[in-house]
Design an enzyme around this catalytic site. Sequence first.
Site, PDB file in Angstrom:
ATOM      1  N   ASP A 198       0.858  -1.186   0.000  1.00  0.00           N
ATOM      2  CA  ASP A 198       0.000   0.000   0.000  1.00  0.00           C
ATOM      3  C   ASP A 198       0.892   1.234   0.000  1.00  0.00           C
ATOM      4  O   ASP A 198       1.791   1.346   0.839  1.00  0.00           O
ATOM      5  CB  ASP A 198      -0.885   0.031   1.254  1.00  0.00           C
ATOM      6  CG  ASP A 198      -1.865  -1.137   1.320  1.00  0.00           C
ATOM      7  OD1 ASP A 198      -1.866  -1.959   0.390  1.00  0.00           O
ATOM      8  OD2 ASP A 198      -2.624  -1.218   2.303  1.00  0.00           O
ATOM      9  N   ASP A 230     -16.344  -4.120   0.255  1.00  0.00           N
ATOM     10  CA  ASP A 230     -15.979  -3.951   1.662  1.00  0.00           C
ATOM     11  C   ASP A 230     -17.269  -4.015   2.475  1.00  0.00           C
ATOM     12  O   ASP A 230     -18.243  -3.344   2.127  1.00  0.00           O
ATOM     13  CB  ASP A 230     -15.312  -2.587   1.880  1.00  0.00           C
ATOM     14  CG  ASP A 230     -14.079  -2.406   1.002  1.00  0.00           C
ATOM     15  OD1 ASP A 230     -13.434  -3.415   0.688  1.00  0.00           O
ATOM     16  OD2 ASP A 230     -13.775  -1.261   0.625  1.00  0.00           O
TER      17      ASP A 230
END
Length: 241
Positions: A8, A130
């Site tokens: 990330d 999500d």
Amino acid sequence: MLVIPAVDMKNKKCVQLIQGNPDKKHVELDNPPEIAKKWVNEGAEMLHLVDLDGALDGKRVNDEFIEEIIKKSGVPVQIGGGIRSIEDAEYLVEKGAKKVIIGTIAVENPEIIKELSKRIGSEKIMVSLDAKDGKVVIKGWKEKTKYTPVQIGKILEEMGAGSILFTNVDSEGLLNGINIEPTKELVDNLKIPIVASGGVTTIDDLLKLKEIGVYGVVVGSAIYKNMINLKDAIEAVNKSN
């Protein structure tokens, strides 16, 4: 089952956030391409890149590193963060991304997946779902929708999504283990591959996910905090039946 390390990126550094909060970081390291190389050297067969600047404020400041990782890592790369249009997705595929991860725009407008699959092919489209408290959340987990993951998952599968990246937000980045049930529901109800993410802290978590039939698992904080040794994890997963 693939064990897929996360790289990330925020402001040209490799980070791991707690519950997606940009102000709360577990980890902050320089030189993301070096980190990516380390994971490949430890046996990763795929990498999961996230452009957090792109995701959080739509700025593409990490492109140089993203291109370098795609070119030099020698393994397929799935990439997400800030892909807000068909053009963004096409740009990353042109740069060599194996899969592009589409989030909010796919949930708000599933038709976009139909169009995108015509342009780049279903196999390159991974939709990120999500979930928090059993409902799909969008816009960086800030907005809750009325859909369960299975409801929207079926719609997206019909539209041409090639795979689903499923994150259980309740567990993400907290390092306290996984809740297997929501992921199992998706695997049981959809035909396309499911990649799980969020809350994996032990090799045992990985083996449980393998058992329910996920295609891959993204590991982040646990490998950066040395709770899981990536090489050992990949070996354990490959050995287990």
